[in-house]
Motif scaffolding. Structure first.
Motif, PDB file in Angstrom:
ATOM      1  N   GLU A 530       0.834  -1.214   0.000  1.00 23.87           N
ATOM      2  CA  GLU A 530       0.000   0.000   0.000  1.00 23.87           C
ATOM      3  C   GLU A 530       0.867   1.262   0.000  1.00 23.87           C
ATOM      4  OE1 GLU A 530      -0.700  -2.576   1.977  1.00 23.87           O
ATOM      5  OE2 GLU A 530      -2.729  -3.195   1.390  1.00 23.87           O
ATOM      6  N   ARG A 531       1.946   1.245   0.780  1.00 19.98           N
ATOM      7  CA  ARG A 531       2.800   2.444   0.821  1.00 19.98           C
ATOM      8  C   ARG A 531       3.388   2.730  -0.547  1.00 19.98           C
ATOM      9  NH1 ARG A 531       5.908   2.204   6.540  1.00 19.98           N
ATOM     10  NH2 ARG A 531       3.969   2.102   7.702  1.00 19.98           N
ATOM     11  N   LEU A 532       3.808   1.662  -1.219  1.00 14.55           N
ATOM     12  CA  LEU A 532       4.385   1.844  -2.547  1.00 14.55           C
ATOM     13  C   LEU A 532       3.347   2.443  -3.498  1.00 14.55           C
ATOM     14  CD1 LEU A 532       6.730   1.364  -4.527  1.00 14.55           C
ATOM     15  CD2 LEU A 532       5.870  -0.954  -4.872  1.00 14.55           C
ATOM     16  N   ILE A 533       2.132   1.907  -3.445  1.00 13.51           N
ATOM     17  CA  ILE A 533       1.091   2.416  -4.352  1.00 13.51           C
ATOM     18  C   ILE A 533       0.729   3.856  -3.977  1.00 13.51           C
ATOM     19  CG2 ILE A 533      -1.230   2.014  -5.305  1.00 13.51           C
ATOM     20  CD1 ILE A 533       0.741  -0.216  -5.947  1.00 13.51           C
ATOM     21  N   MET A 534       0.751   4.169  -2.676  1.00  9.17           N
ATOM     22  CA  MET A 534       0.473   5.552  -2.259  1.00  9.17           C
ATOM     23  C   MET A 534       1.481   6.505  -2.883  1.00  9.17           C
ATOM     24  SD  MET A 534      -0.285   4.924   1.780  1.00  9.17           S
ATOM     25  CE  MET A 534      -0.226   6.629   2.324  1.00  9.17           C
ATOM     26  N   ILE A 535       2.745   6.119  -2.852  1.00  7.87           N
ATOM     27  CA  ILE A 535       3.781   6.997  -3.406  1.00  7.87           C
ATOM     28  C   ILE A 535       3.612   7.110  -4.922  1.00  7.87           C
ATOM     29  CG2 ILE A 535       6.265   7.254  -3.775  1.00  7.87           C
ATOM     30  CD1 ILE A 535       6.608   5.934  -0.966  1.00  7.87           C
ATOM     31  N   LEU A 536       3.351   5.953  -5.560  1.00  7.43           N
ATOM     32  CA  LEU A 536       3.225   5.981  -7.015  1.00  7.43           C
ATOM     33  C   LEU A 536       2.002   6.767  -7.461  1.00  7.43           C
ATOM     34  CD1 LEU A 536       4.170   2.264  -7.802  1.00  7.43           C
ATOM     35  CD2 LEU A 536       5.470   4.297  -8.481  1.00  7.43           C
ATOM     36  N   SER A 537       0.938   6.736  -6.644  1.00  6.62           N
ATOM     37  CA  SER A 537      -0.279   7.446  -7.073  1.00  6.62           C
ATOM     38  C   SER A 537      -0.347   8.860  -6.496  1.00  6.62           C
ATOM     39  CB  SER A 537      -1.523   6.656  -6.667  1.00  6.62           C
ATOM     40  OG  SER A 537      -1.595   6.594  -5.264  1.00  6.62           O
ATOM     41  N   GLY A 538       0.594   9.186  -5.610  1.00  9.26           N
ATOM     42  CA  GLY A 538       0.656  10.557  -5.081  1.00  9.26           C
ATOM     43  C   GLY A 538      -0.390  10.871  -4.027  1.00  9.26           C
ATOM     44  N   THR A 539      -0.916   9.861  -3.336  1.00 10.59           N
ATOM     45  CA  THR A 539      -1.864  10.153  -2.257  1.00 10.59           C
ATOM     46  C   THR A 539      -1.179   9.953  -0.910  1.00 10.59           C
ATOM     47  OG1 THR A 539      -3.951   9.530  -1.191  1.00 10.59           O
ATOM     48  CG2 THR A 539      -2.794   7.771  -2.337  1.00 10.59           C
ATOM     49  N   ASP A 540      -1.655  10.659   0.122  1.00  9.28           N
ATOM     50  CA  ASP A 540      -1.103  10.369   1.442  1.00  9.28           C
ATOM     51  C   ASP A 540      -2.150   9.683   2.321  1.00  9.28           C
ATOM     52  OD1 ASP A 540      -2.673  12.515   1.860  1.00  9.28           O
ATOM     53  OD2 ASP A 540      -1.058  13.900   2.383  1.00  9.28           O
ATOM     54  N   ASN A 541      -3.212   9.197   1.704  1.00  9.95           N
ATOM     55  CA  ASN A 541      -4.248   8.488   2.445  1.00  9.95           C
ATOM     56  C   ASN A 541      -4.281   7.031   1.995  1.00  9.95           C
ATOM     57  OD1 ASN A 541      -6.542   7.477   3.610  1.00  9.95           O
ATOM     58  ND2 ASN A 541      -7.863   9.171   2.983  1.00  9.95           N
ATOM     59  N   ILE A 542      -3.933   6.135   2.896  1.00 12.00           N
ATOM     60  CA  ILE A 542      -3.852   4.714   2.532  1.00 12.00           C
ATOM     61  C   ILE A 542      -5.202   4.186   2.036  1.00 12.00           C
ATOM     62  CG2 ILE A 542      -4.258   3.836   4.879  1.00 12.00           C
ATOM     63  CD1 ILE A 542      -2.200   1.624   4.271  1.00 12.00           C
ATOM     64  N   ARG A 543      -6.297   4.803   2.514  1.00 13.53           N
ATOM     65  CA  ARG A 543      -7.620   4.309   2.110  1.00 13.53           C
ATOM     66  C   ARG A 543      -7.884   4.529   0.619  1.00 13.53           C
ATOM     67  NH1 ARG A 543      -8.142   5.752   7.490  1.00 13.53           N
ATOM     68  NH2 ARG A 543      -8.521   7.950   7.108  1.00 13.53           N
ATOM     69  N   ASP A 544      -7.126   5.423   0.002  1.00 14.37           N
ATOM     70  CA  ASP A 544      -7.305   5.651  -1.434  1.00 14.37           C
ATOM     71  C   ASP A 544      -6.763   4.513  -2.289  1.00 14.37           C
ATOM     72  OD1 ASP A 544      -8.464   8.059  -0.943  1.00 14.37           O
ATOM     73  OD2 ASP A 544      -6.690   9.273  -1.402  1.00 14.37           O
ATOM     74  N   VAL A 545      -5.985   3.605  -1.687  1.00 16.77           N
ATOM     75  CA  VAL A 545      -5.385   2.541  -2.500  1.00 16.77           C
ATOM     76  C   VAL A 545      -5.861   1.157  -2.062  1.00 16.77           C
ATOM     77  CG1 VAL A 545      -3.359   3.951  -3.040  1.00 16.77           C
ATOM     78  CG2 VAL A 545      -3.253   2.364  -1.124  1.00 16.77           C
ATOM     79  N   VAL A 546      -6.906   1.121  -1.236  1.00 20.87           N
ATOM     80  CA  VAL A 546      -7.463  -0.151  -0.753  1.00 20.87           C
ATOM     81  C   VAL A 546      -8.932  -0.171  -1.150  1.00 20.87           C
ATOM     82  CG1 VAL A 546      -7.978  -1.500   1.335  1.00 20.87           C
ATOM     83  CG2 VAL A 546      -5.880  -0.140   1.222  1.00 20.87           C
ATOM     84  N   ALA A 547      -9.403  -1.285  -1.705  1.00 21.39           N
ATOM     85  CA  ALA A 547     -10.785  -1.305  -2.204  1.00 21.39           C
ATOM     86  C   ALA A 547     -11.792  -1.110  -1.078  1.00 21.39           C
ATOM     87  CB  ALA A 547     -11.053  -2.614  -2.941  1.00 21.39           C
ATOM     88  N   PHE A 548     -11.638  -1.868  -0.011  1.00 19.62           N
ATOM     89  CA  PHE A 548     -12.587  -1.786   1.099  1.00 19.62           C
ATOM     90  C   PHE A 548     -11.830  -1.525   2.399  1.00 19.62           C
ATOM     91  CE2 PHE A 548     -14.699  -4.422  -2.117  1.00 19.62           C
ATOM     92  CZ  PHE A 548     -15.846  -3.663  -2.290  1.00 19.62           C
ATOM     93  N   PRO A 549     -11.452  -0.283   2.627  1.00 23.23           N
ATOM     94  CA  PRO A 549     -10.597   0.012   3.787  1.00 23.23           C
ATOM     95  C   PRO A 549     -11.380   0.142   5.087  1.00 23.23           C
ATOM     96  CG  PRO A 549     -10.962   2.000   2.513  1.00 23.23           C
ATOM     97  CD  PRO A 549     -11.757   0.920   1.848  1.00 23.23           C
ATOM     98  N   LYS A 550     -10.631   0.134   6.170  1.00 25.17           N
ATOM     99  CA  LYS A 550     -11.203   0.353   7.493  1.00 25.17           C
ATOM    100  C   LYS A 550     -10.940   1.804   7.916  1.00 25.17           C
ATOM    101  CE  LYS A 550     -11.543  -4.293   8.710  1.00 25.17           C
ATOM    102  NZ  LYS A 550     -11.503  -4.712   7.325  1.00 25.17           N
ATOM    103  N   THR A 551     -11.758   2.275   8.852  1.00 32.35           N
ATOM    104  CA  THR A 551     -11.563   3.636   9.366  1.00 32.35           C
ATOM    105  C   THR A 551     -10.401   3.649  10.354  1.00 32.35           C
ATOM    106  OG1 THR A 551     -12.947   3.214  11.264  1.00 32.35           O
ATOM    107  CG2 THR A 551     -14.039   4.089   9.306  1.00 32.35           C
ATOM    108  N   ALA A 552     -10.106   4.837  10.882  1.00 34.88           N
ATOM    109  CA  ALA A 552      -9.025   4.957  11.858  1.00 34.88           C
ATOM    110  C   ALA A 552      -9.339   4.174  13.123  1.00 34.88           C
ATOM    111  CB  ALA A 552      -8.792   6.419  12.189  1.00 34.88           C
TER     112      ALA A 552
END
Ligand code: ASP
Length: 581
Positions: A530-552
């Protein structure tokens, strides 16, 4: 249903073709007899035109209705350069309304004003937003690259159990009660660490897995309770072999996804990294190193600095170029509070402007000391120096955190840069102040440096390990190590972290037993996908790269998990819900 093309792929070259499209209504506009609809599928949007012969059929159609249309591609009069399909539109000849949709609780577009909780509750609608779809497609592309690259190098993908014995990565386990063995629990894997090592004992030699990992930790922006690691393990290797595989993989991914040719990765030892950047995951997109100013203040009369040095602390300095006019008194007070979060007692500073010093410690430092700082750090007008005097680790960490904050606040970070760094030679142990004992800094299967094996018990604070991290732009992308393959060394490490032989056997006997039968030297890594995809996609929110994420707070707002279970299930598991002591 008929489909000849994906909506986002149509171009001017398709003019005059008859096409059939499927998708969701993303926008509808009525112009008298003419109706325009933007039809969205995963590939993008195509504009449909319904003239007076057919517009009646779509008069009740609203956003998110599912349509199937057939028509002719025509060149647009008013082209839309913002849209890849903006040169054309489809003159619809046939339309079928496949399904209707109620008004959606969120706007389905990249610019949605919905709160994140609403987006997560209706994640299946949120998933229709192009940004999330793009991220999931990117994630797929990257995992395909990983699989193909490793497979070509002779690695095989092997699945390891999800219901297993606890694997110690230092986090809290998720536990699953056993129905059959009453009162006993499986643990969900924090990583496949022990299993992948046993695959090496089992002669698999080169293993990888896109492995789900579970850690019951307090969550941060870049953490989820369940996440995916590209887990790799190799037999008969040393550090260089593992690093080569990883570097080759990263180069491939960054070339294919970003079109960049990465240079060879830099390397730095942990101690050097902490001394220079006050962090074991520094962002090297900007320079601004920390400096140890202790020797400059060796004979200082400034009591705070002098007593810190007497108590074996250090005077850590952070010289910052050209920022003297950036901070008001109020800003500097805020920075004080900022370093206190990292355990520092105070933040001192000097400013150099118009060839004169000012700032919180100008009066208490001697001219010789200020001259020495001026020369040592090439001070020019407009520069500042921040100081923290404290125990080494606190001073380094606090100014390291300030370094990364200032890097961001002063706009020193170039977003299109990718700065990889291998951090090596980690300490073997960390001292846990709450438990008053040493714990493994990585995990207890990490090999100590060979020359430190004899010091494991007598001088744990000065033992180093064969662990390494790969850092990218301030994120820890992976950690890994060369493992222990000798039963005696493994037993010593357990002992050093305060486990009796019985305890070690009770917990890991099943694992340690395997070492009796010819264990190959081995090592590997776990790469946070997920961290790698976050960097590649330029987001700092892990939930943006997970289909069904959990809240904090680790819940799934859509499925409402975790949720209660019925008493029959509890009974079968022999569990009673009560209040623990
Ligand atoms: N299991 C380790 C982790 O999850 C990675 C490794 O040492 O391979 O951090």
């Amino acid at each position: 249903m008929k489909r000849t093309h994906n909506n986002g792929e149509l171009r001017i070259s398709n003019v005059n073709e008859t096409v059939s499209l499927l998708g969701w209504v993303s926008k509808k506009r009525n112009f008298g007899q003419l109706v325009f609809i933007d039809l969205r599928d995963r590939s993008g949007i195509a504009q449909l035109v319904f003239d007076e012969n057919i517009s009646e059929q779509v008069k009740d159609v609203r956003n998110e209705y599912v349509l199937n249309v057939t028509g002719t591609v025509v060149e647009r009069k008013d082209k839309n350069p913002k849209l890849p399909t903006g040169d054309i539109e489809i003159k619809v000849e046939e339309v079928t309304i496949i399904n209707k949709a109620e008004t959606t609780p969120l706007i389905i577009a990249d610019e949605t004003d919905a709160l994140e909780d609403t987006r997560l509750k209706y994640r299946y609608l949120d998933l229709r937003r192009p940004m999330i779809q793009k991220n999931l497609m990117l994630r797929h592309k990257v995992t395909m690259l990983m699989r193909n690259y490793l497979s070509e190098l002779g690695f095989i993908e092997v699945e390891t159990p999800i219901l297993c014995r606890s694997t110690p990565e230092g986090a809290r386990d998720y536990l699953v009660p056993s129905r059959i063995s009453k009162g006993e629990f499986y643990a969900l894997p924090q990583s496949p660490q022990l299993y992948k090592q046993l695959l090496m004992v089992g002669g698999i030699e080169k293993y990888f897995q896109l492995a789900r990992c579970f850690r019951d930790e307090d969550l941060r922006a870049d953490r989820q309770p369940e996440f995916t690691q590209l887990d790799i393990e190799m037999s008969f290797v040393e550090e260089e072999d593992v690093w080569n595989v990883v570097e080759g993989l990263m180069k491939k991914i960054f070339k294919e996804v970003k079109g960049v040719d990465l240079p060879a990765f830099k390397r730095i030892s942990y101690d050097e990294c902490m001394a220079n950047y006050g962090s074991d995951k520094p962002d090297l997109r900007f320079d601004m190193p920390l400096k140890d100013a202790s020797s400059i203040f060796a004979n200082t009369e400034f009591k705070v600095f002098a007593s810190t040095l007497e108590n074996k602390g250090i005077i850590q300095a952070l010289p910052v170029k050209g920022c003297a006019s950036n901070f008001s008194r109020k800003d500097l007070d805020k920075l004080q509070n900022y370093v206190k979060v990292y355990g520092a007692k105070a933040l001192a500073y000097l400013k150099y402007t118009d060839n004169t010093w000012s700032g919180s410690v100008t009066k208490v430092l001697s001219d010789e000391e200020k001259d020495a700082l001026y020369n040592a750090y090439n001070i020019e007008n407009g520069d500042m120096i921040f100081f923290v005097a404290d125990k080494k680790k606190v001073a380094q960490t606090a100014l390291g955190a300030l370094r990364s904050k200032l890097g961001k606040d002063l706009g020193l970070i170039n977003d299109s840069k990718y700065e990889f760094l291998w951090v090596t030679n980690f300490p073997m142990f960390e001292y846990d102040e709450t438990d008053n004992r040493y714990v493994a800094a990585h995990h207890p299967f990490t090999s100590p440096n060979l020359e430190d094996v004899d010091k494991l018990m007598s001088d744990p604070a000065n033992c180093y390990s064969r662990a390494y991290d790969l850092v990218l732009n301030g994120y820890e992308l992976l950690s890994g190590s060369i493992r222990i393959h000798d039963q005696q060394v493994q037993a010593k490490v357990f002992e050093a972290i305060g486990m009796t032989l019985e305890e070690a056997h009770e917990k890991f006997g099943w694992f340690m037993d395997a070492f009796k039968y010819g264990t190959p030297p081995h090592g590997g890594v776990g790469i946070g996908l997920e961290r790698l995809i976050m960097i590649l996609s330029g987001t700092d929110n892990i939930r943006d790269v997970v289909a069904f994420p959990k809240t904090a707070s680790a819940s799934d707002l859509m499925a409402q998990a975790p949720g209660p279970v019925d008493s029959k299930q509890l009974k079968e598991l022999n569990l009673i819900i009560g209040k623990a002591e």
